[in-house]
Design an enzyme around this catalytic site. Sequence first.
Site: not given
Length: 146
Positions: A78-80
């Site tokens: 999850q890069f967010t």
Amino acid sequence: MKVVIQRSKQASVTVDGNITGAIDQGYVLLVGITHTDTIEDIQYVAKKVAELRLWEDEDGKMNHSILEHGGDILSVSQFTLYAETKKGRRPSFIEAARPEVAKPLWEDFNEALRSLGLKVETGIFGAMMDVSLINDGPVTIILESK
């Protein structure tokens, strides 16, 4: 590296209508990798996840690790987690590692967890995923390697 741990009773990841990973009791890990992360960060956080005492003992105190209590891992990239929101209304993801850096480190993280004796299911890196979970507690912890 940033990891959100959610203790869960049941969880799954679905991509394009197909379940790619599912667990019963254990942890859902939302895993963010930044461009400065190294294998040392990966190993540190994997050990921390395995040894954190987030399960209750007979007195109701969080005194047992997932290794002692039992349970599996559902790891979701999850890069967010590295969203920068201080300016404007659209998040910037400049602190998130590029996919060619993040994917191998995420895979190394999952292997590090497996080497510690944990069963690890995953989502698919970079895919649009539907993550479903029943949060247990709720217990949600944020770990950072730096």
